[in-house]
Design an enzyme around this catalytic site. Structure first.
Site, PDB file in Angstrom:
ATOM      1  N   CYS A  94       0.838  -1.211   0.000  1.00  0.00           N
ATOM      2  CA  CYS A  94       0.000   0.000   0.000  1.00  0.00           C
ATOM      3  C   CYS A  94       0.868   1.255   0.000  1.00  0.00           C
ATOM      4  O   CYS A  94       0.549   2.249  -0.643  1.00  0.00           O
ATOM      5  CB  CYS A  94      -0.925   0.019   1.213  1.00  0.00           C
ATOM      6  SG  CYS A  94      -2.032  -1.394   1.263  1.00  0.00           S
ATOM      7  N   ARG A 103      -7.777  -4.120  -3.301  1.00  0.00           N
ATOM      8  CA  ARG A 103      -7.272  -2.949  -4.046  1.00  0.00           C
ATOM      9  C   ARG A 103      -8.258  -2.634  -5.182  1.00  0.00           C
ATOM     10  O   ARG A 103      -8.091  -3.083  -6.298  1.00  0.00           O
ATOM     11  CB  ARG A 103      -5.874  -3.244  -4.597  1.00  0.00           C
ATOM     12  CG  ARG A 103      -4.897  -3.585  -3.517  1.00  0.00           C
ATOM     13  CD  ARG A 103      -3.499  -3.849  -4.020  1.00  0.00           C
ATOM     14  NE  ARG A 103      -2.735  -4.483  -2.966  1.00  0.00           N
ATOM     15  CZ  ARG A 103      -2.211  -3.858  -1.921  1.00  0.00           C
ATOM     16  NH1 ARG A 103      -2.356  -2.551  -1.808  1.00  0.00           N
ATOM     17  NH2 ARG A 103      -1.551  -4.513  -0.999  1.00  0.00           N
TER      18      ARG A 103
END
Lengths: 77, 229
Positions: free
Chosen positions: B64, B141
């Site tokens: 991330c 995601r």
């Protein structure tokens, strides 16, 4: 509230917007004047409006007397 | 495929309808108001701009972090095409603030876009960002490209393990804008400045005329043209 810090003082971005709105402006004009993204101006003006620091008249927003006091450093309760 | 497999699949489909709650391409993006690192924001605050609304699994995680660094580095390019960025994860506002500050310290890079603190997963559920097969506690995601009218124009889903390609998301938004502006489509791996696809004719008469319309045509259904800059 994002426009007011823990001490009841306005944040820098709120100060920027309140200063710009000493002359009535639309949201779009405020974004240009403050060089802030539209979404940020919309969110901030909504929050400032809830606190009574900004008011809308005929599609334009301006800083209220309470907003001017906040600019002068008076804590917001 | 044998009959038995067909029957089993049909049965599965009846037991588990295909996620009816997930917003799809062409739907209006579900409205919400949420706490973000820029203060309370509503989805409507982004109207009149393109919006790349994306989720990540968790703050202070390496994949991330690489994605956020990449989004931050490309932020000006998104701004140039009139697109805003909005992140989201099921983390608290304090976690977001801590992570953003850590990225700034570690990578010398400010995160110039807001991140939704979706602690109760309300927005994540609204957008179908949680993939129970991947994780029941984290958002996958996901990327929702939302146009200035608030309509979902593209969706992208990546699993927890695999970072997205931010250049591709930028290319995707640019391609959508080009399609809208010029009423064209864009071919595989298209980049700005390259020829675009002219929509195929829908009548025999139009097909006959197409070949004389000055496009570069492989055949009546496959014509391209250059866009004027």
């Amino acid at each position: 509230m994002a426009c007011i810090d823990a001490n009841g003082k306005i944040t820098r971005s709120a100060e920027l917007i309140l200063l710009a709105l000493l002359n009535p402006l639309t949201i779009e004009q405020t974004a240009v004047e403050c060089r802030l993204p539209l979404f940020r101006v919309r969110g901030s003006i909504r929050e400032l409006g809830k606190t009574g620091l900004v008011i809308e008249v005929n599609g334009k927003f301006h800083t209220t007397a309470k907003g001017v006091s906040a600019l002068e450093g008076t804590p917001i309760i | 495929m044998d009959d038995q497999t067909d029957i089993q699949r049909t049965g599965d489909a009846e037991e588990k309808p295909a996620s009816p709650g997930i917003p799809r391409i062409g739907d209006m993006a579900p409205l919400f108001e949420a706490e973000t690192t820029f203060g309370p924001l509503r989805l409507e605050d982004f109207r009149d701009s393109w919006l790349v609304f994306f989720s990540h699994p968790a703050d202070f995680t390496p994949v991330c972090t690489t994605e956020f660094v990449a989004f931050a580095k490309c932020y000006n390019k998104f701004q140039e095409i009139g697109a805003e960025l909005l992140g989201l994860s099921i983390d608290s506002i304090f976690s977001h603030i801590g992570w953003v500050r850590n990225i700034e310290d570690t990578f010398k890079l400010k995160i110039p876009f807001p991140i939704v603190a979706d602690v109760d997963a309300r927005v994540a559920r609204l957008y179908g960002m949680i993939m129970p097969g991947d994780s029941t506690t984290e958002t996958s995601r996901c990327v929702f490209v939302i146009d200035p009218a608030g309509k979902i124009r593209a969706t992208v889903y990546y699993p927890l393990t695999t970072g997205r390609n931010v250049d591709e998301i930028l290319r995707l938004v640019t391609a959508l804008q080009t399609a809208d502006k010029h009423t064209v489509a864009t071919p595989v791996n298209w980049r700005p400045g390259e020829p675009v696809i002219v929509p195929p004719p829908r009548t025999q008469e139009a097909a006959d005329e197409r070949i004389r319309e000055g496009y570069t045509c492989r055949d009546w259904y496959f014509c391209t043209k250059e866009l004027q800059r």
